[in-house]
Design a protein around this motif. Structure first.
Motif, PDB file in Angstrom:
ATOM      1  N   LYS A  90     -18.441  20.354 -10.796  1.00  0.00           N
ATOM      2  CA  LYS A  90     -17.729  20.241  -9.514  1.00  0.00           C
ATOM      3  C   LYS A  90     -18.169  21.337  -8.552  1.00  0.00           C
ATOM      4  O   LYS A  90     -18.374  21.089  -7.362  1.00  0.00           O
ATOM      5  CB  LYS A  90     -16.222  20.321  -9.750  1.00  0.00           C
ATOM      6  CG  LYS A  90     -15.620  19.132 -10.460  1.00  0.00           C
ATOM      7  CD  LYS A  90     -14.121  19.331 -10.632  1.00  0.00           C
ATOM      8  CE  LYS A  90     -13.492  18.251 -11.461  1.00  0.00           C
ATOM      9  NZ  LYS A  90     -12.039  18.456 -11.648  1.00  0.00           N
ATOM     10  N   ASP A  91     -18.303  22.557  -9.053  1.00  0.00           N
ATOM     11  CA  ASP A  91     -18.677  23.677  -8.188  1.00  0.00           C
ATOM     12  C   ASP A  91     -20.049  23.471  -7.568  1.00  0.00           C
ATOM     13  O   ASP A  91     -20.312  23.948  -6.458  1.00  0.00           O
ATOM     14  CB  ASP A  91     -18.648  24.976  -9.002  1.00  0.00           C
ATOM     15  CG  ASP A  91     -18.743  26.207  -8.122  1.00  0.00           C
ATOM     16  OD1 ASP A  91     -18.057  26.247  -7.082  1.00  0.00           O
ATOM     17  OD2 ASP A  91     -19.505  27.125  -8.466  1.00  0.00           O
ATOM     18  N   MET A  92     -20.927  22.754  -8.250  1.00  0.00           N
ATOM     19  CA  MET A  92     -22.269  22.487  -7.742  1.00  0.00           C
ATOM     20  C   MET A  92     -22.355  21.178  -6.960  1.00  0.00           C
ATOM     21  O   MET A  92     -23.439  20.726  -6.612  1.00  0.00           O
ATOM     22  CB  MET A  92     -23.277  22.466  -8.899  1.00  0.00           C
ATOM     23  CG  MET A  92     -23.449  23.796  -9.611  1.00  0.00           C
ATOM     24  SD  MET A  92     -24.175  25.089  -8.566  1.00  0.00           S
ATOM     25  CE  MET A  92     -22.729  26.118  -8.272  1.00  0.00           C
ATOM     26  N   GLY A  93     -21.215  20.542  -6.701  1.00  0.00           N
ATOM     27  CA  GLY A  93     -21.195  19.392  -5.818  1.00  0.00           C
ATOM     28  C   GLY A  93     -21.260  18.035  -6.474  1.00  0.00           C
ATOM     29  O   GLY A  93     -21.291  17.011  -5.778  1.00  0.00           O
ATOM     30  N   GLY A  94     -21.294  17.990  -7.824  1.00  0.00           N
ATOM     31  CA  GLY A  94     -21.349  16.713  -8.525  1.00  0.00           C
ATOM     32  C   GLY A  94     -19.977  16.247  -8.965  1.00  0.00           C
ATOM     33  O   GLY A  94     -18.980  16.965  -8.858  1.00  0.00           O
ATOM     34  N   VAL A  95     -19.907  15.039  -9.455  1.00  0.00           N
ATOM     35  CA  VAL A  95     -18.692  14.483 -10.045  1.00  0.00           C
ATOM     36  C   VAL A  95     -18.886  14.463 -11.559  1.00  0.00           C
ATOM     37  O   VAL A  95     -19.860  13.882 -12.059  1.00  0.00           O
ATOM     38  CB  VAL A  95     -18.412  13.064  -9.518  1.00  0.00           C
ATOM     39  CG1 VAL A  95     -17.300  12.400 -10.313  1.00  0.00           C
ATOM     40  CG2 VAL A  95     -18.048  13.120  -8.036  1.00  0.00           C
ATOM     41  N   PRO A  96     -17.981  15.114 -12.322  1.00  0.00           N
ATOM     42  CA  PRO A  96     -18.127  15.142 -13.774  1.00  0.00           C
ATOM     43  C   PRO A  96     -17.630  13.844 -14.411  1.00  0.00           C
ATOM     44  O   PRO A  96     -16.507  13.397 -14.144  1.00  0.00           O
ATOM     45  CB  PRO A  96     -17.250  16.328 -14.192  1.00  0.00           C
ATOM     46  CG  PRO A  96     -16.206  16.425 -13.132  1.00  0.00           C
ATOM     47  CD  PRO A  96     -16.852  15.936 -11.855  1.00  0.00           C
TER      48      PRO A  96
END
Length: 386
Positions: A90-96
């Motif tokens: 999440k912190d890097m902009g993706g969806v887990p």
């Protein structure tokens, strides 16, 4: 018209692009736990621009792993490590995203680089494999298979629900069930592996019952606002196995029970496949397009989609909605940025975190630009290199 870099929304989740990192089993877990290695691996892919990031398939019970070195989500102690993975993605902009699985009769193996040999139940790293019927897969998977009782089937559905609860607690925002590749769900679906005579075998509506009941169990605990998807073994490429028409009908039933997206793959319930297509580019796209067209459900596929122009084309032509990349994601942690540059995206560095993007956009000399393989930015007004 969408393209590879268009946002994609499903339920209350929006991906920044149409590029997903497929689950790839790494065999680096102890007691099913995620470690610093997993935080590094999945965080770096989110930082590299992947919109949706899956860890490896996570087993819902200990004997649902491939090897004893595989990840799991069968114990509350595993939530902490999974939460770390979610946080960095999440912190890097993706969806887990998370993929729940059970390997069934293809479990109890050695690591693949040690031969992928199935171990007997009395081996320290092995266990008794189970399936819908007592039919070994064959080849390297030769040990006897124990048939699941109805009570055990119901217990597995409860295990899926408990795994979904843990996934929610860890912070995952997308849940997929893995019913392909010869694993347990795939074997229930296939006449090659399922010879049961009760309500879980025989006709299509019985062979898909395991899937529907598992879907119901997960849907009961997984938030309605978050996507619930399934990777389905849609074709065994064998005249005695699953036929693709059956998969289309099954996905329609699943859609009625709350399935939000179909991830189309192959059954792999036998090595005896007719005309296997593995050397063909994007060979799953046509199947995915048919499901999207006939069932009216969003679709993702994988297999041989690592060429940016091909991946972009199948999205632009609206054959599928998501591109799943496995080996390309391992080979190149910044595959989306590379693809954006290959496709002349106006701002490829918009796919990475803002601090990284600032440095990459602001190369101040030809040597600096060449050192990282970037085109040198032009001066404002097109007056040449800055």
């Amino acid at each position: 018209m969408p393209d590879l870099f268009s946002p994609f929304s499903l339920k209350d989740v929006t991906l920044r692009n149409r590029i997903a990192m497929s689950p790839m089993t790494m065999h680096r877990s102890t007691d099913g736990l995620m470690s610093d290695f997993h935080v590094m691996l999945y965080g770096s892919r989110a930082a590299g621009g992947f919109g949706l990031v899956f860890p490896e398939q996570l087993a819902i019970v200990p004997n649902g792993r491939t090897t004893i070195h595989c990840g799991g989500i069968y114990d509350d102690s595993q939530v902490e490590g999974l939460a770390r993975v979610c946080a960095i993605v999440k912190d890097m902009g993706g969806v887990p995203a998370i993929q729940l699985g059970h390997t069934g009769r293809k479990g109890s193996e050695t690591r693949p680089w040690l031969g992928r040999i199935q171990l007997p139940p009395d081996h320290p790293e092995g266990w008794q494999v189970k399936g819908p019927s007592p039919i070994p897969y064959g080849g390297k998977f030769a040990h006897p298979v124990e048939e699941l009782t109805v009570a055990e089937i119901h217990g597995l559905h409860r295990a899926y629900a408990q795994a979904a609860r843990r996934a929610r607690e860890a912070g995952f925002e997308w849940l997929e069930m893995h019913f392909a590749h010869g694993y347990l769900g795939a074997s229930f679906f296939s006449p090659l592996a399922n010879r049961r005579t009760d309500r879980y075998g025989g006709a299509l509506e019985n062979r898909v019952r395991f899937h529907l009941e598992a879907l119901d169990a997960v849907r009961a605990v997984w938030p309605e606002r978050l996507p619930l998807t399934m990777r389905l073994g849609s074709d065994d490429l064998n005249e005695r196995g699953v036929q693709f028409d059956e998969a289309v009908a099954a996905i329609a039933l699943m859609k009625e029970r709350g399935l939000d997206l179909a991830d189309i793959s192959l059954g792999f319930n036998t090595d005896a496949m007719t005309d296997p297509p593995f050397d063909r580019m994007s060979f799953m796209v046509e199947r995915g397009a048919r499901v999207k067209r006939e069932v009216g459900i969003p679709v993702g596929v994988s297999w041989n989609l690592g060429v940016p122009a091909v991946a972009d084309r199948v999205i632009r032509e609206e054959h599928i909605d998501l591109v799943f990349l496995g080996r390309p994601a391992l080979a190149n942690p910044h595959w989306p940025v590379w693809a954006a540059r290959e496709l002349a995206h106006p701002d490829p560095f918009s796919l990475v975190p803002e601090d990284w993007a600032w440095w990459l956009r602001n190369a101040r000399s030809q040597a600096a630009a060449d050192s990282v393989g970037l085109p040198l930015p032009a001066r404002p007004g097109g007056a040449g290199p800055a």
